[in-house]
Design an enzyme around this catalytic site. Structure first.
Site, PDB file in Angstrom:
ATOM      1  N   GLU A 148      27.144  35.576  46.031  1.00 25.89           N
ATOM      2  CA  GLU A 148      27.435  34.321  46.647  1.00 25.89           C
ATOM      3  C   GLU A 148      28.217  34.371  48.036  1.00 25.89           C
ATOM      4  OE1 GLU A 148      30.779  33.135  44.306  1.00 25.89           O
ATOM      5  OE2 GLU A 148      31.451  31.400  45.666  1.00 25.89           O
ATOM      6  N   ASP A 205      38.173  36.628  45.808  1.00 26.06           N
ATOM      7  CA  ASP A 205      36.987  36.083  45.361  1.00 26.06           C
ATOM      8  C   ASP A 205      35.803  36.943  45.689  1.00 26.06           C
ATOM      9  OD1 ASP A 205      35.469  34.246  43.759  1.00 26.06           O
ATOM     10  OD2 ASP A 205      35.781  32.751  45.141  1.00 26.06           O
ATOM     11  N   GLU A 263      40.904  25.906  40.023  1.00 25.26           N
ATOM     12  CA  GLU A 263      40.041  25.161  40.682  1.00 25.26           C
ATOM     13  C   GLU A 263      39.407  23.844  39.850  1.00 25.26           C
ATOM     14  OE1 GLU A 263      36.738  27.872  41.338  1.00 25.26           O
ATOM     15  OE2 GLU A 263      37.744  28.840  43.266  1.00 25.26           O
TER      16      GLU A 263
HETATM   17  C1  GCU Z   1      34.125  30.956  43.375  1.00 23.07           C
HETATM   18  C2  GCU Z   1      32.820  30.167  43.285  1.00 23.07           C
HETATM   19  C3  GCU Z   1      32.930  29.047  42.189  1.00 23.07           C
HETATM   20  C4  GCU Z   1      33.332  29.303  40.938  1.00 23.07           C
HETATM   21  C5  GCU Z   1      34.702  30.376  41.042  1.00 23.07           C
HETATM   22  C6  GCU Z   1      34.873  30.969  39.542  1.00 23.07           C
HETATM   23  O1  GCU Z   1      35.262  30.282  43.749  1.00 23.07           O
HETATM   24  O2  GCU Z   1      32.632  29.777  44.581  1.00 23.07           O
HETATM   25  O3  GCU Z   1      31.501  28.611  42.511  1.00 23.07           O
HETATM   26  O4  GCU Z   1      33.374  28.540  40.096  1.00 23.07           O
HETATM   27  O5  GCU Z   1      34.569  31.323  42.212  1.00 23.07           O
HETATM   28  O6  GCU Z   1      34.837  32.354  39.620  1.00 23.07           O
HETATM   29  O7  GCU Z   1      35.263  30.230  39.103  1.00 23.07           O
END
Ligand code: GCU
Length: 840
Positions: free
Chosen positions: A406, A378, A299
């Site tokens: 979340e 996730d 990400e």
């Molecule tokens: C999810 C979440 C993010 C977080 C990511 C992670 O995608 O929405 O906010 O950073 O998980 O676990 O690294």
């Protein structure tokens, strides 16, 4: 076998903010007599910051609160005297000249013996002694005076929580207010909340907190922040809670005071010594730092793949720096490409973790633990067990859970999570055709690993309730219990938490047990069913429904829904091959639709909406029925809770009622959005005749409007009839009126409106000029609900308010006047006039 005496609970009227969580030590009044306790506490360590000393103080405080007995604390007593002795095994033998007779204890384990005149609470180490003291207090607080003698040892050494706190004080996916650790780029001055958090965590045997976001900011490593980390560690150490930190992989090139390299290549000599110097500096200030947590190549976070180095080479860079200090590297398996192409039938984000990690088994240093989210995507409402647990046999692993809800209602919906977690912890992966429960893999037993355990993303904040909601705290409590013993039973843990949090009243016990145990299946029912994932908006707030956000983007949380079919084909024979990542027996089960359980059928198979499930229903009818059932059950949460009025303090009663009422309304938003979306897509009618049929609603756009105009809501399914109304400008009041055409009677009057970020509109609803109610749309701006907010009219902002027992006669005139505020144009969706028992 625990036995509970009959006690009357007093103190139920005093307001409680929730700050004491399950450590309230509320007074017990015995219907029978309370057995006499020893009159002294012997704490075998007197240094104020030692967990053994803290254990003595905690025992004194707890016994005074629970039983009203004020015990003195001394550091030594003759063996024969009646006392509560707390200390380590070594301290005991030093003090008494002989060792205690206990079964063997592992690090952090304890022995609790209440059978003799002296209560023995002995830890293998200081932390264990403190855990034993909390265990004893938990018994007393629950009115349990049974004579016990047992040892309790942890299932695994790593029992951590992760906070996703940013240095500016915000928390990623935090719904309980801003950070208790950071503000304005630095560690806060007042660390009282940090030490109170450490106390809570110690009471559930959590031994470390990673204090900053996995999406880490390199400036955590600045000298000022290292000094701050030192203070944080000092604040938590007395509770046996160590501090860990998340690192940004590219820190060496991030222009910090320690030197500014032009590379962060993990094999570069300069980079290696940079990390080793930084690590040494941290350990000079925090000699017992637990270790690092690293999110790399995920990400947008930097990582070793930039330099064509393996993830193991990246992980070992930190592990080697930590090794001389005894630190652990938690390396996240959440590595995937977030720009994959949905037109490729074989593309699958769920494959990523095994694809990235399986070839690296055995290449990680021995102080590395690979931290694996419970499912391959996730933290969804239901996922199959991550197959990576089966592949890392020469690597230590930990499961990653998420206490912060979340995707699961952000603490505005009640979802008791352990039943979900247990679907993974108790899952048997059948590696080499042998029993291979995930809980035995992460604790190191199945593959004989020295390290392992659990991590959970928690995200408590400055809110007095910690997580934003009183009832959500059961998840944190039970997480600690499961990290210690993943075989614990969700309902039994819940009931301990209820007694500790709300007292022993049997109605309270029955109601909160019933709500909590029903909550995950209920949420699954009105969100995403059959393994399709949560169906929340994955591109914006992760809060309300938005099923089309899953598809047509690179994130890979696809449903592949079209007008005839739905689901991901993850078979080896025709799909992405994901099912083949499991060991043979499990792979065979998922490969074949006839052996795939209904609750994961759309995870593994792409089918027609008319496909018949094992239950005998079609997929589409299951969607409709589950959504109606889920929303119906959510309505009962409110009425069940109302049965507790007067049985718990008003503050927690009202705050919880407010949230459950919100949930009941929002569950209808969920129900309608998902049912309408798939009804529209598939064109298949609901056999129950409910979808799209709302006999008790008056659409706002069909009322007589003055100063209000219709507004086409996007996505369409977020509003009843796809349309709402908004005031024609942001400064003019709007009026919507209608003549009611329902039989005379008493109804509940529900108004669905939108509570957006950026304004607090107000509304008044009246019948024949008599005000029924007025309200302000300030749940979001005031932070009262704490969920991620939306600036649009959508399914995140959609909210219901209900006025009960309104007398209505045919021909009455109902008027709603809306006054806009800020960017919020007093938006309305519909009114529902509900006869008793009708949910519409
Ligand atoms: C999810 C979440 C993010 C977080 C990511 C992670 O995608 O929405 O906010 O950073 O998980 O676990 O690294």
């Amino acid at each position: 076998m625990l036995s509970f005496s009959l006690f009357l609970y007093v103190g139920s009227v005093a307001a409680e903010s929730g700050i004491d969580a399950w450590l309230r030590y509320a007074p017990l009044h015995s219907a029978n007599s309370i057995p006499s306790l020893p009159s002294r506490i012997v704490s075998l360590n007197t240094s104020v910051n030692d967990p053994v000393h803290i254990a003595g103080v905690e025992l004194q405080k707890g016994i005074s609160g629970i039983l009203g007995q004020n015990l003195s604390i001394t550091s030594h007593e003759a063996d024969s005297d009646s006392s509560i002795v707390v200390g380590t095994l070594i301290e005991y033998s030093n003090a008494y000249g002989h060792s205690a007779k206990t079964p063997s204890l592992e690090a952090d384990g304890f022995w609790l013996n209440t059978t003799g005149p002296t209560v023995q609470i002995l830890g293998q180490n200081e932390r264990g002694a403190l855990y034993g003291a909390f265990e004893y207090l938990s018994m007393l607080a629950q009115g349990n005076f049974s004579k016990v003698a047992y040892a309790s040892n942890p299932s695994a050494p790593v029992r951590w929580v992760n906070q996703w706190d940013n240095l500016d004080g915000s928390i990623e996916r935090g719904y309980g207010g801003p950070s208790i650790f950071f503000e304005n780029g630095l560690v806060v001055d007042n660390l009282d909340r940090a030490s109170e958090y450490a106390r809570l965590l110690a009471s559930i045997r959590i031994n470390a907190v990673v204090v900053n976001n996995v999406n880490a900011n390199a400036s955590l490593l600045s000298p000022a922040n290292l000094e701050g980390l030192g203070r944080l560690a000092d604040a938590m150490r007395p509770y046996g809670v160590q501090v860990g930190i998340s690192l940004n992989f590219a820190s060496p090139a991030a222009n910090l005071t320690y030197g500014n390299l032009t590379t962060f290549d993990p094999l570069d000599k300069g980079v290696i010594s940079w990390w080793s110097n930084v690590t040494d500096a941290i350990y000079r200030r925090v000699p017992d730092m637990a270790g690092y947590l690293v999110k790399a190549d995920s990400e947008g976070q930097p990582g070793p793949l930039t330099y064509n180095r393996t993830l193991a080479q990246g992980a070992n860079l930190f592990a080697n720096a930590l090794k001389p200090h005894g630190g652990i590297l938690m390396f996240r398996a959440f590595v995937y490409n977030d720009q994959i192409n949905e037109s490729d039938w074989k593309a699958d984000r769920a494959n990523a973790a095994v694809d990235f990690f399986k070839g690296l088994d055995g290449e990680f240093a021995d102080n590395v633990i690979v931290q694996i989210k419970y499912g391959p995507i996730d933290f969804q409402v239901r996922e199959p067990t991550s197959p990576l647990f089966a592949h890392l046999q020469n690597t230590s692993t930990a499961i990653e859970l998420e206490v912060t809800q979340e995707y699961l209602g952000q603490q505005c919906h009640l979802v008791y999570l352990p039943p979900l977690w247990k679907t993974v912890l108790d899952f048997d992966l059948r590696v080499d055709h042998k029993p291979s429960l995930v809980r035995d893999i992460i604790t190191g037993k199945r593959f004989n690993r020295p390290l392992g355990g659990s991590a959970a993303v928690v995200n408590v904040g400055t809110n007095q309730t910690w997580l934003g909601s009183h009832l959500s705290m059961s998840n944190l409590y039970a997480y600690g219990r499961l990290a210690w013993n993943p075989a614990d039973d969700p309902e039994a843990m819940l009931q301990d938490w209820i007694r500790l949090t709300f007292g022993p009243d049997p109605t309270v016990m029955k109601t909160i047990t019933s709500l909590s145990m029903a909550s995950w299946p209920t949420y699954e029912n009105y969100s995403g069913n059959l393994g399709i994932q949560t169906l929340t908006d994955i591109l914006y707030t992760h809060f309300g429904p938005n099923p089309q956000s899953q598809d047509n983007n690179g994130w890979g949380q696809w449903t592949r829904a079209d007008h005839k079919t739905i689901g991901m084909d993850r078979t080896v024979s025709n799909g992405t091959g994901y099912s083949g990542q499991y060991p043979a027996e499990v792979a065979a089960m998922y490969e074949n639709i006839s052996t795939t359980p209904d609750n994961l059928v759309l995870w593994f198979h792409h089918v027609n909406y008319t496909h018949k499930l094992h239950s005998g229903k079609t997929v589409i009818q299951h969607f409709y029925d589950a959504h109606y059932e889920g929303a119906d059950v959510a309505q009962t949460f409110v009425t069940q809770w109302e049965g507790l009025q007067g049985k718990i303090d008003e503050e927690r009663y009202n705050e919880t009622l407010f949230r459950l009422t919100f949930q009941a309304g929002h569950s209808i938003v969920w129900r309608d959005a998902i049912a309408n979306f798939y009804h529209n897509l598939s064109g298949i009618a609901d056999a129950g005749g409910r979808v799209g049929n709302h006999p008790w609603r008056i659409q706002a756009e069909s009322m007589t409007l003055d100063g209000y105009v219709p507004y086409a809501v996007s996505p369409f399914e977020a509003a009843s009839n796809a349309t709402g109304i908004v005031t024609s400008s942001n400064s003019t009041t709007g009026t919507a009126s209608t003549t009611l055409n329902f039989p005379n009677g008493t109804y509940d009057l529900a108004v669905n409106y939108f509570d957006m970020m950026g304004g607090n509109s107000s509304w008044t609803v009246s019948i024949n000029n008599h005000t029924v109610g007025s309200w302000l749309g300030d749940n979001v701006d005031s932070g009262r609900l704490g969920h991620a907010a939306s600036v649009y009219l959508d399914a995140h902002s959609a909210t219901r308010i209900t006025f009960r027992n309104v007398t209505i006669a045919k021909g009455d005139v109902l008027i709603i006047v809306g006054t806009p505020d800020g960017i919020e144009p007093a938006p309305l969706d519909y009114i529902a006039i509900l006869p008793k028992g009708v949910v519409d």
